[in-house]
Design a protein around this motif. Structure first.
Motif, PDB file in Angstrom:
ATOM      1  N   HIS A 109       0.796  -1.237   0.000  1.00 21.13           N
ATOM      2  CA  HIS A 109       0.000   0.000   0.000  1.00 21.13           C
ATOM      3  C   HIS A 109       0.823   1.278   0.000  1.00 21.13           C
ATOM      4  N   ASP A 110       2.109   1.189   0.337  1.00 19.02           N
ATOM      5  CA  ASP A 110       2.887   2.431   0.406  1.00 19.02           C
ATOM      6  C   ASP A 110       4.338   2.192   0.020  1.00 19.02           C
ATOM      7  N   VAL A 111       4.530   1.540  -1.117  1.00 21.08           N
ATOM      8  CA  VAL A 111       5.899   1.166  -1.502  1.00 21.08           C
ATOM      9  C   VAL A 111       6.768   2.409  -1.729  1.00 21.08           C
ATOM     10  N   GLU A 112       6.152   3.503  -2.134  1.00 21.78           N
ATOM     11  CA  GLU A 112       6.949   4.719  -2.363  1.00 21.78           C
ATOM     12  C   GLU A 112       7.530   5.242  -1.057  1.00 21.78           C
ATOM     13  N   ALA A 113       6.788   5.121   0.022  1.00 20.81           N
ATOM     14  CA  ALA A 113       7.311   5.559   1.327  1.00 20.81           C
ATOM     15  C   ALA A 113       8.513   4.710   1.712  1.00 20.81           C
ATOM     16  N   VAL A 114       8.413   3.411   1.433  1.00 21.45           N
ATOM     17  CA  VAL A 114       9.529   2.513   1.755  1.00 21.45           C
ATOM     18  C   VAL A 114      10.725   2.848   0.875  1.00 21.45           C
ATOM     19  N   ARG A 115      10.444   3.058  -0.420  1.00 24.89           N
ATOM     20  CA  ARG A 115      11.536   3.392  -1.345  1.00 24.89           C
ATOM     21  C   ARG A 115      12.212   4.700  -0.942  1.00 24.89           C
ATOM     22  N   ASP A 116      11.410   5.621  -0.418  1.00 21.75           N
ATOM     23  CA  ASP A 116      11.950   6.924  -0.007  1.00 21.75           C
ATOM     24  C   ASP A 116      12.942   6.754   1.145  1.00 21.75           C
ATOM     25  N   ILE A 117      12.519   6.027   2.177  1.00 19.33           N
ATOM     26  CA  ILE A 117      13.419   5.925   3.336  1.00 19.33           C
ATOM     27  C   ILE A 117      14.636   5.065   3.010  1.00 19.33           C
ATOM     28  N   VAL A 118      14.450   4.055   2.153  1.00 16.95           N
ATOM     29  CA  VAL A 118      15.612   3.226   1.777  1.00 16.95           C
ATOM     30  C   VAL A 118      16.572   4.063   0.929  1.00 16.95           C
ATOM     31  N   GLY A 119      16.004   4.855   0.026  1.00 15.87           N
ATOM     32  CA  GLY A 119      16.837   5.707  -0.819  1.00 15.87           C
ATOM     33  C   GLY A 119      17.625   6.724  -0.002  1.00 15.87           C
ATOM     34  N   ARG A 120      16.960   7.346   0.977  1.00 16.10           N
ATOM     35  CA  ARG A 120      17.657   8.321   1.828  1.00 16.10           C
ATOM     36  C   ARG A 120      18.772   7.639   2.622  1.00 16.10           C
ATOM     37  N   ALA A 121      18.457   6.450   3.127  1.00 11.78           N
ATOM     38  CA  ALA A 121      19.478   5.714   3.899  1.00 11.78           C
ATOM     39  C   ALA A 121      20.664   5.384   2.984  1.00 11.78           C
ATOM     40  N   TYR A 122      20.357   5.001   1.755  1.00 13.76           N
ATOM     41  CA  TYR A 122      21.421   4.700   0.797  1.00 13.76           C
ATOM     42  C   TYR A 122      22.283   5.935   0.563  1.00 13.76           C
ATOM     43  N   GLY A 123      21.620   7.065   0.475  1.00 16.13           N
ATOM     44  CA  GLY A 123      22.343   8.315   0.253  1.00 16.13           C
ATOM     45  C   GLY A 123      23.298   8.627   1.397  1.00 16.13           C
TER      46      GLY A 123
END
Lengths: 171, 357
Positions: B252-266
């Motif tokens: 239901h909220d894969v973009e939210a997950v992608r956002d936090i994973v992406g920020r962590a990756y950064g």
């Protein structure tokens, strides 16, 4: 059987009163209670013979200090720690009561050390109470032997009395 | 580093790669009949117990004995960070620790009790950890007289520990539940089952990196199998909540997950100074990304092990100090943050955040 009041001398006066249970006293404690057996006769006072101890400190055998390590009961109460395994024997009633108040009553069902394993196997079909009783007796007998070998006679006397007490519980 | 300690740490099992249960451990407490407990012992009495214990432990042929006095302060800090022994034992001096030569089991002598046997496995197989510790307990029990009463079980220094002397614990990583704000509700299951819960790095209920430690109550009189059954049930229930929360988020909220994973990756890829809390959170999110299939090329097991690797003493010993971003003439706290950042960079060097899971 030991006197229930002093816990030291053999009981020679046995009293049963309907509705108030039984009492067993040595000569000296019986005399203090107003009973004497002299001249072949029993003399009894009208004093209540079954006054229970007012608090645990009047209980026969009550100890405030461990006979082995010198830890005081007060310290155990404050810290929640004992000083040596013998502290359990020294403060047994108080500690079991403490554990019961904290919801730890009932029988122990966990594993046992090697020296008890044979007893547990032999009594596997017996009730938990019977297993516990036999394990307790074996434990006390082993401790008595150790105390005698190391010439700790006062400790041995305490253990001997507990064995006698265990024997009467079982019968 | 002390070679015995180094060798032992390298033999410890890897944590679970994708599961919520990273590690499972058991602790067995034992004290000796006829000897004062450590807190009440004189130096001579403590030494006598140490000699007795060392002899019994050597006779098993399974351990290498390490006297903590032969280790450096840094070695002891690493051992504390890695949960081999408590801080108080590490600093008290004169401690003895025995390290399993082939099994993930170790014993400490004269901690609060005369003997504490600990075993650890990666993942949730607590019974395997118990079997390892139980074998050692049985072996040592052949030559040692444990303090025991049929009325109360094994007698330990602290009355609260009387009973089986057994504690089981598990380290759980719950990033999806944390992200959904449902950790408290999930952990209530553990509390209702009688377990205690605390943050992995502190006694607080909130934990860096969404790591939590679940532990059985002390001093139980039930048999060990029942204790472990109940523990496993509670842990599995919480692990299933985490899986459910992760599936819900991805559905239901894969973009939210992608956002936090992406920020962590950064942060991991480009950060130059990273404090522990930020490092643990970053690692937690990277691991969530790997488990969710959003982050490729990131080893979830290595990531989980890095929760320890990002701690200060571990960084000073094992961290990536050859990176040019790590300064030589900076205060130690800054240096540690730089090493942590370099370590995170090396962890994600082969990773990519996928656009589509």
């Amino acid at each position: 059987m030991l006197c229930v009041k002093c816990g030291k001398r053999e009981a020679t006066v046995f009293i049963r009163r309907e509705g108030a249970g039984e009492s067993a006293l040595c000569d000296i404690c019986a005399r203090e209670q107003g009973i004497s057996a002299e001249d072949g006769r029993l003399h009894i006072s009208l004093e209540d013979l079954f006054s229970p101890p007012k608090d645990s400190s009047e209980r026969p055998g009550f100890r405030t200090t461990c006979s082995a390590c010198g830890t005081r009961l007060e310290e155990v109460r404050k810290t929640g720690r004992i000083g040596c395994p013998e502290c359990f024997a020294s403060f047994r009633t108080e500690l079991l009561s403490y554990l019961k108040r904290r919801g730890r009553g009932g029988a122990y069902h966990g594993s046992v050390p090697r020296r008890f394993a044979a007893v547990r196997t032999r009594t596997a079909d017996s009730s938990t109470a019977s297993i516990s009783g036999e394990l307790k007796l074996k434990d006390l007998e082993a401790k008595l032997k150790d105390a005698l070998e190391s010439e700790e006679y006062e400790k041995a006397a305490i253990i001997r009395d507990r064995i006698r007490g265990t024997g009467s519980e079982e019968s | 580093m002390n070679p015995l300690l180094d060798g032992f740490l390298s033999r410890l099992p890897l944590p679970s790669e994708q599961g919520s249960v990273l590690y499972s451990r058991v602790l067995i407490r034992r004290d000796l009949e006829g000897h004062r407990f450590p807190a009440k012992s004189s130096q001579a009495q403590t030494r006598a117990v140490s000699v007795l214990m060392e002899k019994a432990i050597r006779n098993t042929g399974r351990f290498e004995i390490l006297n903590l006095e032969s280790t450096t302060t840094l070695d002891r800090r690493i051992a504390v960070e890695r949960d081999l022994l408590p801080q108080s034992f590490a600093v008290q001096g004169g401690g003895l620790i025995s390290l399993g030569m082939s099994d993930p089991v170790w014993c400490t002598v004269n901690e609060t009790d005369h003997l504490r046997i600990r075993a650890e496995v990666g993942g949730s197989d607590i019974r395997k950890a118990y079997k390892i510790a139980q074998d050692v307990d049985g072996l040592l029990g052949e030559s040692l007289d444990y303090a025991f009463s049929p009325e109360t079980g094994y007698l330990c220094s602290e009355i609260a520990d009387w009973g089986t002397g057994l504690s089981a614990s598990a380290t759980l990583h719950l990033p999806a539940l944390a992200m959904a704000g449902l950790v408290d509700r999930a952990l209530r299951t553990a509390l209702d089952s009688g377990l205690s819960v605390r943050g992995f790095w502190s006694d607080e209920s909130v934990s860096s990196g969404a790591l939590y430690e679940l532990e059985t109550p002390r001093g139980l009189w039930t048999d060990e199998e029942t204790l472990l059954d109940r523990f496993c049930d509670a842990v599995e229930r919480i692990a299933s909540y985490e899986r459910g929360a992760r599936d819900e988020l991805l559905a239901h909220d894969v973009e939210a997950v992608r956002d936090i994973v992406g920020r962590a990756y950064g942060i991991a890829r480009f950060g130059r100074r990273v404090g522990y809390d930020e490092g643990a959170e970053t690692l937690s999110r990277l691991r969530l990304g790997a488990c969710a299939g959003i982050l490729k090329g990131f080893d979830g097991s290595e990531g989980a092990r890095s929760f320890y690797a990002l701690r200060n003493a571990h960084l000073l010993r094992y961290g990536n100090m050859s990176d040019s971003s790590v300064g030589d003439e900076v205060p130690e706290t800054v240096r540690i943050e730089q090493i942590r950042a370099a370590t995170l960079r090396s962890l994600v060097s082969g990773a990519n955040v996928l656009e589509v899971p």
